[in-house]
Design a protein around this motif. Sequence first.
Motif, mmCIF file in Angstrom:
data_model
loop_
_atom_site.group_PDB
_atom_site.id
_atom_site.type_symbol
_atom_site.label_atom_id
_atom_site.label_comp_id
_atom_site.label_asym_id
_atom_site.label_seq_id
_atom_site.Cartn_x
_atom_site.Cartn_y
_atom_site.Cartn_z
ATOM 1 N N GLN A 65 0.822 -1.209 0.000
ATOM 2 C CA GLN A 65 0.000 0.000 0.000
ATOM 3 C C GLN A 65 0.855 1.258 0.000
ATOM 4 N N GLN A 66 2.049 1.163 0.566
ATOM 5 C CA GLN A 66 2.959 2.310 0.632
ATOM 6 C C GLN A 66 3.853 2.411 -0.602
ATOM 7 N N GLY A 67 3.593 1.582 -1.606
ATOM 8 C CA GLY A 67 4.318 1.687 -2.860
ATOM 9 C C GLY A 67 5.557 0.828 -2.973
ATOM 10 N N VAL A 68 5.761 -0.096 -2.027
ATOM 11 C CA VAL A 68 6.891 -1.016 -2.097
ATOM 12 C C VAL A 68 6.464 -2.217 -2.937
ATOM 13 N N ALA A 69 7.064 -2.386 -4.099
ATOM 14 C CA ALA A 69 6.634 -3.401 -5.067
ATOM 15 C C ALA A 69 7.201 -4.772 -4.689
ATOM 16 N N LEU A 70 6.437 -5.542 -3.945
ATOM 17 C CA LEU A 70 6.900 -6.843 -3.468
ATOM 18 C C LEU A 70 6.580 -7.985 -4.430
ATOM 19 N N GLY A 71 5.749 -7.724 -5.426
ATOM 20 C CA GLY A 71 5.469 -8.759 -6.421
ATOM 21 C C GLY A 71 4.459 -9.797 -5.943
ATOM 22 N N ASP A 72 4.552 -10.992 -6.515
ATOM 23 C CA ASP A 72 3.597 -12.075 -6.281
ATOM 24 C C ASP A 72 3.869 -12.733 -4.924
ATOM 25 N N LEU A 73 3.000 -12.446 -3.953
ATOM 26 C CA LEU A 73 3.109 -13.022 -2.619
ATOM 27 C C LEU A 73 1.896 -13.904 -2.351
ATOM 28 N N ARG A 74 2.151 -15.053 -1.717
ATOM 29 C CA ARG A 74 1.063 -15.990 -1.449
ATOM 30 C C ARG A 74 1.218 -16.576 -0.053
ATOM 31 N N PRO A 75 0.090 -16.881 0.609
ATOM 32 C CA PRO A 75 0.192 -17.511 1.933
ATOM 33 C C PRO A 75 0.740 -18.934 1.828
ATOM 34 N N ALA A 76 1.619 -19.270 2.755
ATOM 35 C CA ALA A 76 2.236 -20.611 2.748
ATOM 36 C C ALA A 76 1.345 -21.578 3.508
ATOM 37 N N THR A 77 0.203 -21.896 2.895
ATOM 38 C CA THR A 77 -0.736 -22.818 3.522
ATOM 39 C C THR A 77 -0.881 -24.073 2.662
ATOM 40 N N THR A 78 -1.341 -25.106 3.285
ATOM 41 C CA THR A 78 -1.554 -26.369 2.568
ATOM 42 C C THR A 78 -3.017 -26.547 2.176
ATOM 43 N N ASP A 79 -3.810 -25.468 2.272
ATOM 44 C CA ASP A 79 -5.224 -25.570 1.912
ATOM 45 C C ASP A 79 -5.401 -25.895 0.437
ATOM 46 N N GLN A 80 -4.584 -25.242 -0.414
ATOM 47 C CA GLN A 80 -4.729 -25.430 -1.849
ATOM 48 C C GLN A 80 -3.522 -26.137 -2.472
ATOM 49 N N MET A 81 -2.474 -26.374 -1.690
ATOM 50 C CA MET A 81 -1.250 -26.950 -2.247
ATOM 51 C C MET A 81 -0.843 -28.199 -1.470
ATOM 52 N N ARG A 82 -0.308 -29.148 -2.210
ATOM 53 C CA ARG A 82 0.244 -30.337 -1.576
ATOM 54 C C ARG A 82 1.668 -30.056 -1.133
ATOM 55 N N LYS A 83 2.180 -30.909 -0.279
ATOM 56 C CA LYS A 83 3.545 -30.735 0.209
ATOM 57 C C LYS A 83 4.531 -30.681 -0.947
ATOM 58 N N ALA A 84 4.358 -31.543 -1.925
ATOM 59 C CA ALA A 84 5.288 -31.603 -3.057
ATOM 60 C C ALA A 84 5.257 -30.336 -3.904
ATOM 61 N N ASP A 85 4.151 -29.576 -3.844
ATOM 62 C CA ASP A 85 4.038 -28.371 -4.654
ATOM 63 C C ASP A 85 5.014 -27.273 -4.214
ATOM 64 N N PHE A 86 5.537 -27.380 -2.999
ATOM 65 C CA PHE A 86 6.471 -26.376 -2.497
ATOM 66 C C PHE A 86 7.915 -26.675 -2.892
ATOM 67 N N ALA A 87 8.151 -27.776 -3.605
ATOM 68 C CA ALA A 87 9.510 -28.071 -4.068
ATOM 69 C C ALA A 87 9.985 -26.955 -4.992
ATOM 70 N N GLY A 88 11.218 -26.486 -4.774
ATOM 71 C CA GLY A 88 11.781 -25.423 -5.599
ATOM 72 C C GLY A 88 11.240 -24.039 -5.299
ATOM 73 N N GLN A 89 10.475 -23.910 -4.212
ATOM 74 C CA GLN A 89 9.885 -22.618 -3.870
ATOM 75 C C GLN A 89 10.613 -21.976 -2.697
ATOM 76 N N ILE A 90 10.413 -20.668 -2.539
ATOM 77 C CA ILE A 90 10.995 -19.895 -1.445
ATOM 78 C C ILE A 90 9.868 -19.488 -0.504
ATOM 79 N N ILE A 91 10.059 -19.813 0.769
ATOM 80 C CA ILE A 91 9.063 -19.512 1.791
ATOM 81 C C ILE A 91 9.722 -18.671 2.869
#
Length: 334
Positions: free
Chosen positions: A209-235
Amino acid sequence: MSAPAPLIPRPEGLYCPSGDFYIDPQRPVPRALITHAHGDHARAGHGAVMATRQTLDLMAIRYGEDFTASRQPAQGETQIGDARVSFHPAGHILGSAQIAVHTQGVRVTVSGDYARVANPSCAPFEPVPCDIFVTEATFGLPVFRHPDPATEIDKLLDSVARFPERAHLVGAYALGKAQRVIMLLRERGWTGPIYLHGAMLALCEYHIQQGVALGDLRPATTDQMRKADFAGQIILAPPSAFEATWAQRFPDPVICFASGWMAVRARARQRGVELPLVISDHVDWPDLTRTITELDPAQTWVTHGREDAVIRWCELQGRVAIPLHLAGFEDEAE
Protein backbone atom coordinates in the motif's frame (compact mmCIF):
# COMPACT_ATOMS: atom_id res chain seq x y z
CA MET A 1 25.77 26.05 37.80
CA SER A 2 26.04 24.09 34.54
CA ALA A 3 22.95 23.47 32.44
CA PRO A 4 21.28 20.06 32.78
CA ALA A 5 22.02 17.46 30.12
CA PRO A 6 19.72 17.71 27.07
CA LEU A 7 18.87 14.00 27.37
CA ILE A 8 19.10 11.80 30.45
CA PRO A 9 19.12 7.97 30.54
CA ARG A 10 16.45 6.70 32.93
CA PRO A 11 15.01 3.23 33.64
CA GLU A 12 12.06 4.13 31.38
CA GLY A 13 14.34 5.23 28.54
CA LEU A 14 16.11 8.32 27.21
CA TYR A 15 14.42 11.38 28.76
CA CYS A 16 14.35 15.00 27.55
CA PRO A 17 13.68 17.27 30.57
CA SER A 18 13.09 20.45 28.56
CA GLY A 19 10.37 18.75 26.49
CA ASP A 20 9.16 16.28 29.13
CA PHE A 21 9.21 13.32 26.74
CA TYR A 22 11.02 10.02 26.31
CA ILE A 23 12.58 8.54 23.17
CA ASP A 24 11.90 4.81 22.60
CA PRO A 25 10.92 4.21 26.24
CA GLN A 26 10.86 0.65 27.53
CA ARG A 27 7.97 1.30 29.93
CA PRO A 28 4.66 3.17 29.53
CA VAL A 29 5.18 6.95 29.83
CA PRO A 30 2.93 10.00 29.34
CA ARG A 31 4.68 11.11 26.10
CA ALA A 32 6.90 9.00 23.84
CA LEU A 33 8.75 9.78 20.62
CA ILE A 34 9.38 6.56 18.68
CA THR A 35 12.14 6.00 16.12
CA HIS A 36 10.65 2.90 14.45
CA ALA A 37 8.12 0.11 14.92
CA HIS A 38 10.32 -2.80 16.06
CA GLY A 39 9.11 -4.15 19.38
CA ASP A 40 12.23 -3.26 21.36
CA HIS A 41 11.77 0.42 20.44
CA ALA A 42 8.01 0.76 19.99
CA ARG A 43 5.82 -0.46 22.82
CA ALA A 44 2.11 -0.09 23.48
CA GLY A 45 0.58 1.69 26.44
CA HIS A 46 2.04 5.21 26.26
CA GLY A 47 -0.23 8.18 26.86
CA ALA A 48 0.82 9.95 23.64
CA VAL A 49 3.06 8.84 20.79
CA MET A 50 4.79 10.93 18.15
CA ALA A 51 6.38 9.08 15.23
CA THR A 52 6.36 9.03 11.46
CA ARG A 53 2.99 8.21 9.95
CA GLN A 54 4.26 4.86 8.73
CA THR A 55 5.58 3.94 12.18
CA LEU A 56 2.23 4.83 13.72
CA ASP A 57 0.44 2.70 11.12
CA LEU A 58 2.77 -0.24 11.72
CA MET A 59 2.31 0.01 15.47
CA ALA A 60 -1.46 -0.08 14.95
CA ILE A 61 -1.11 -3.23 12.81
CA ARG A 62 1.07 -4.91 15.41
CA TYR A 63 -0.62 -3.77 18.64
CA GLY A 64 -4.13 -2.74 17.66
CA GLU A 65 -5.67 0.66 16.98
CA ASP A 66 -5.76 1.48 20.71
CA PHE A 67 -1.99 1.07 21.27
CA THR A 68 -1.88 4.65 22.62
CA ALA A 69 -4.33 7.24 23.84
CA SER A 70 -3.09 9.86 21.37
CA ARG A 71 -1.09 9.73 18.10
CA GLN A 72 0.77 12.60 16.48
CA PRO A 73 2.42 12.11 13.08
CA ALA A 74 5.80 13.80 12.80
CA GLN A 75 5.64 16.68 10.32
CA GLY A 76 8.56 19.06 9.99
CA GLU A 77 10.01 20.68 13.09
CA THR A 78 7.75 20.62 16.15
CA GLN A 79 8.03 22.53 19.40
CA ILE A 80 7.53 20.38 22.50
CA GLY A 81 7.99 22.41 25.67
CA ASP A 82 11.36 24.09 25.36
CA ALA A 83 12.68 21.57 22.81
CA ARG A 84 12.39 21.52 19.03
CA VAL A 85 12.21 18.07 17.46
CA SER A 86 12.28 16.73 13.91
CA PHE A 87 12.38 13.28 12.33
CA HIS A 88 14.85 12.21 9.62
CA PRO A 89 15.16 8.91 7.67
CA ALA A 90 17.30 6.22 9.30
CA GLY A 91 17.49 3.65 6.47
CA HIS A 92 16.55 0.81 8.84
CA ILE A 93 12.96 -0.22 8.03
CA LEU A 94 9.86 1.42 6.56
CA GLY A 95 9.06 4.55 8.56
CA SER A 96 12.27 4.43 10.61
CA ALA A 97 13.62 7.79 11.68
CA GLN A 98 16.36 9.50 13.59
CA ILE A 99 15.01 12.01 16.07
CA ALA A 100 16.77 15.37 16.19
CA VAL A 101 16.32 17.34 19.41
CA HIS A 102 17.41 20.99 19.63
CA THR A 103 17.38 22.31 23.18
CA GLN A 104 19.50 24.60 25.34
CA GLY A 105 21.52 25.50 22.27
CA VAL A 106 22.57 21.87 21.79
CA ARG A 107 21.66 19.69 18.80
CA VAL A 108 21.21 15.99 19.61
CA THR A 109 20.49 13.29 17.03
CA VAL A 110 19.12 10.00 18.37
CA SER A 111 19.65 7.53 15.54
CA GLY A 112 17.60 4.62 16.89
CA ASP A 113 18.61 1.74 14.60
CA TYR A 114 20.11 2.81 11.28
CA ALA A 115 21.80 1.49 8.15
CA ARG A 116 23.89 3.09 5.41
CA VAL A 117 23.38 0.47 2.65
CA ALA A 118 20.73 0.74 -0.04
CA ASN A 119 17.38 -0.65 1.07
CA PRO A 120 14.59 -0.42 -1.50
CA SER A 121 11.92 -1.00 1.14
CA CYS A 122 12.56 2.28 2.99
CA ALA A 123 14.00 5.79 2.68
CA PRO A 124 17.81 6.06 2.87
CA PHE A 125 19.74 7.32 5.90
CA GLU A 126 20.00 11.11 6.08
CA PRO A 127 23.05 12.56 7.89
CA VAL A 128 21.88 15.16 10.41
CA PRO A 129 24.46 17.67 11.73
CA CYS A 130 24.59 17.54 15.52
CA ASP A 131 26.63 18.29 18.63
CA ILE A 132 25.74 14.95 20.23
CA PHE A 133 25.19 11.80 18.18
CA VAL A 134 23.46 8.86 19.88
CA THR A 135 24.45 5.73 17.99
CA GLU A 136 23.53 2.08 18.28
CA ALA A 137 26.36 -0.44 18.48
CA THR A 138 24.59 -3.67 17.52
CA PHE A 139 27.52 -4.75 15.35
CA GLY A 140 30.03 -2.52 17.09
CA LEU A 141 33.09 -4.73 16.73
CA PRO A 142 35.73 -4.53 13.96
CA VAL A 143 35.01 -8.15 12.98
CA PHE A 144 31.56 -7.21 11.67
CA ARG A 145 31.86 -6.22 8.02
CA HIS A 146 28.67 -7.12 6.20
CA PRO A 147 28.98 -8.48 2.65
CA ASP A 148 27.05 -7.14 -0.32
CA PRO A 149 23.46 -8.38 0.28
CA ALA A 150 23.13 -9.15 -3.44
CA THR A 151 25.82 -11.83 -3.13
CA GLU A 152 23.93 -13.38 -0.21
CA ILE A 153 20.72 -13.52 -2.25
CA ASP A 154 22.66 -15.08 -5.11
CA LYS A 155 23.68 -17.87 -2.71
CA LEU A 156 20.01 -18.51 -2.02
CA LEU A 157 19.06 -18.52 -5.69
CA ASP A 158 21.98 -20.82 -6.51
CA SER A 159 20.81 -23.26 -3.84
CA VAL A 160 17.25 -23.21 -5.22
CA ALA A 161 18.61 -24.02 -8.67
CA ARG A 162 20.84 -26.82 -7.35
CA PHE A 163 18.16 -28.43 -5.18
CA PRO A 164 14.88 -28.03 -7.08
CA GLU A 165 13.31 -30.92 -5.16
CA ARG A 166 13.63 -29.06 -1.84
CA ALA A 167 11.79 -26.09 -0.40
CA HIS A 168 13.88 -23.16 0.87
CA LEU A 169 12.64 -21.72 4.17
CA VAL A 170 14.11 -18.32 4.92
CA GLY A 171 13.92 -17.09 8.49
CA ALA A 172 13.46 -13.32 8.57
CA TYR A 173 12.02 -10.86 11.07
CA ALA A 174 8.43 -10.14 10.00
CA LEU A 175 8.84 -6.37 9.91
CA GLY A 176 11.61 -4.92 7.77
CA LYS A 177 13.86 -7.88 7.12
CA ALA A 178 11.21 -9.95 5.33
CA GLN A 179 10.31 -7.11 2.98
CA ARG A 180 13.95 -6.35 2.29
CA VAL A 181 14.68 -9.98 1.42
CA ILE A 182 11.70 -9.99 -0.93
CA MET A 183 12.90 -6.82 -2.66
CA LEU A 184 16.42 -8.23 -2.98
CA LEU A 185 15.02 -11.39 -4.53
CA ARG A 186 13.10 -9.31 -7.08
CA GLU A 187 16.19 -7.26 -7.88
CA ARG A 188 18.20 -10.45 -8.46
CA GLY A 189 15.66 -11.80 -10.94
CA TRP A 190 13.26 -13.99 -8.94
CA THR A 191 9.90 -13.31 -10.58
CA GLY A 192 7.98 -16.29 -9.23
CA PRO A 193 5.74 -16.39 -6.19
CA ILE A 194 7.16 -16.01 -2.70
CA TYR A 195 5.24 -17.79 0.01
CA LEU A 196 4.70 -16.19 3.42
CA HIS A 197 3.98 -17.33 6.93
CA GLY A 198 0.72 -15.82 8.16
CA ALA A 199 2.53 -13.49 10.57
CA MET A 200 3.98 -11.60 7.60
CA LEU A 201 0.90 -11.11 5.45
CA ALA A 202 -0.56 -7.92 6.97
CA LEU A 203 2.84 -6.24 7.23
CA CYS A 204 3.68 -7.03 3.60
CA GLU A 205 0.27 -5.79 2.49
CA TYR A 206 0.94 -2.47 4.21
CA HIS A 207 4.29 -2.16 2.42
CA ILE A 208 2.51 -2.73 -0.89
CA GLN A 209 0.00 0.00 0.00
CA GLN A 210 2.96 2.31 0.63
CA GLY A 211 4.32 1.69 -2.86
CA VAL A 212 6.89 -1.02 -2.10
CA ALA A 213 6.63 -3.40 -5.07
CA LEU A 214 6.90 -6.84 -3.47
CA GLY A 215 5.47 -8.76 -6.42
CA ASP A 216 3.60 -12.08 -6.28
CA LEU A 217 3.11 -13.02 -2.62
CA ARG A 218 1.06 -15.99 -1.45
CA PRO A 219 0.19 -17.51 1.93
CA ALA A 220 2.24 -20.61 2.75
CA THR A 221 -0.74 -22.82 3.52
CA THR A 222 -1.55 -26.37 2.57
CA ASP A 223 -5.22 -25.57 1.91
CA GLN A 224 -4.73 -25.43 -1.85
CA MET A 225 -1.25 -26.95 -2.25
CA ARG A 226 0.24 -30.34 -1.58
CA LYS A 227 3.55 -30.74 0.21
CA ALA A 228 5.29 -31.60 -3.06
CA ASP A 229 4.04 -28.37 -4.65
CA PHE A 230 6.47 -26.38 -2.50
CA ALA A 231 9.51 -28.07 -4.07
CA GLY A 232 11.78 -25.42 -5.60
CA GLN A 233 9.89 -22.62 -3.87
CA ILE A 234 10.99 -19.90 -1.44
CA ILE A 235 9.06 -19.51 1.79
CA LEU A 236 9.61 -16.71 4.32
CA ALA A 237 8.73 -17.11 7.98
CA PRO A 238 9.72 -15.81 11.41
CA PRO A 239 12.60 -17.97 12.70
CA SER A 240 10.45 -19.14 15.61
CA ALA A 241 8.22 -20.98 13.13
CA PHE A 242 11.05 -23.37 12.33
CA GLU A 243 10.94 -24.71 15.88
CA ALA A 244 7.32 -25.81 15.46
CA THR A 245 5.59 -28.44 13.35
CA TRP A 246 4.82 -25.69 10.81
CA ALA A 247 8.10 -26.30 8.97
CA GLN A 248 7.30 -29.98 8.51
CA ARG A 249 4.69 -29.24 5.87
CA PHE A 250 7.44 -28.53 3.30
CA PRO A 251 9.53 -31.07 1.35
CA ASP A 252 13.03 -31.62 2.82
CA PRO A 253 13.41 -27.89 3.57
CA VAL A 254 16.69 -26.05 3.36
CA ILE A 255 16.71 -23.91 6.51
CA CYS A 256 18.04 -20.42 5.79
CA PHE A 257 18.28 -17.39 8.04
CA ALA A 258 18.76 -13.74 7.02
CA SER A 259 20.56 -11.85 9.77
CA GLY A 260 23.75 -9.97 10.41
CA TRP A 261 24.46 -12.55 13.10
CA MET A 262 24.84 -15.25 10.48
CA ALA A 263 28.41 -14.01 10.13
CA VAL A 264 28.98 -15.84 13.42
CA ARG A 265 29.10 -19.52 12.49
CA ALA A 266 28.33 -20.67 16.01
CA ARG A 267 24.98 -18.85 15.90
CA ALA A 268 24.09 -20.51 12.60
CA ARG A 269 24.93 -23.95 14.01
CA GLN A 270 22.94 -23.31 17.18
CA ARG A 271 19.84 -22.53 15.13
CA GLY A 272 20.29 -25.45 12.76
CA VAL A 273 20.76 -23.14 9.78
CA GLU A 274 21.95 -24.90 6.64
CA LEU A 275 22.27 -21.74 4.52
CA PRO A 276 23.19 -18.61 6.52
CA LEU A 277 22.50 -15.31 4.75
CA VAL A 278 24.43 -12.36 6.16
CA ILE A 279 21.86 -9.62 5.55
CA SER A 280 21.53 -6.91 8.17
CA ASP A 281 19.49 -3.73 8.57
CA HIS A 282 22.04 -2.24 10.99
CA VAL A 283 25.35 -0.49 10.38
CA ASP A 284 28.40 -2.72 10.48
CA TRP A 285 31.73 -1.55 11.94
CA PRO A 286 32.95 0.36 8.84
CA ASP A 287 29.63 2.19 8.40
CA LEU A 288 29.29 2.93 12.10
CA THR A 289 32.75 4.49 12.36
CA ARG A 290 32.30 6.27 9.00
CA THR A 291 29.08 7.84 10.25
CA ILE A 292 30.73 9.18 13.40
CA THR A 293 33.63 10.52 11.33
CA GLU A 294 31.32 12.23 8.82
CA LEU A 295 29.06 13.80 11.44
CA ASP A 296 32.03 14.80 13.62
CA PRO A 297 29.94 15.45 16.76
CA ALA A 298 31.42 17.00 19.87
CA GLN A 299 30.22 13.91 21.77
CA THR A 300 29.14 10.41 20.75
CA TRP A 301 26.75 8.57 23.05
CA VAL A 302 26.69 4.80 22.51
CA THR A 303 23.82 2.45 23.31
CA HIS A 304 22.41 -1.07 22.89
CA GLY A 305 25.23 -3.22 21.64
CA ARG A 306 29.01 -3.46 21.76
CA GLU A 307 29.46 -0.15 23.56
CA ASP A 308 33.01 -0.78 24.84
CA ALA A 309 34.61 -1.25 21.41
CA VAL A 310 32.98 1.88 19.99
CA ILE A 311 33.96 3.88 23.07
CA ARG A 312 37.55 2.68 22.72
CA TRP A 313 37.66 3.53 18.99
CA CYS A 314 36.39 7.03 19.74
CA GLU A 315 39.04 7.49 22.42
CA LEU A 316 41.78 6.45 19.99
CA GLN A 317 40.42 9.00 17.52
CA GLY A 318 40.51 11.74 20.14
CA ARG A 319 36.71 11.83 20.35
CA VAL A 320 34.55 12.17 23.46
CA ALA A 321 32.31 9.10 23.85
CA ILE A 322 29.88 8.11 26.60
CA PRO A 323 28.14 4.72 27.13
CA LEU A 324 24.45 5.05 27.98
CA HIS A 325 23.88 1.50 29.27
CA LEU A 326 20.22 1.56 28.28
CA ALA A 327 18.53 -1.80 28.89
CA GLY A 328 15.84 -3.61 26.96
CA PHE A 329 17.11 -3.43 23.39
CA GLU A 330 17.73 -6.55 21.31
CA ASP A 331 21.01 -7.10 19.43
CA GLU A 332 19.11 -7.52 16.18
CA ALA A 333 15.43 -8.37 15.99
CA GLU A 334 15.12 -12.01 15.02
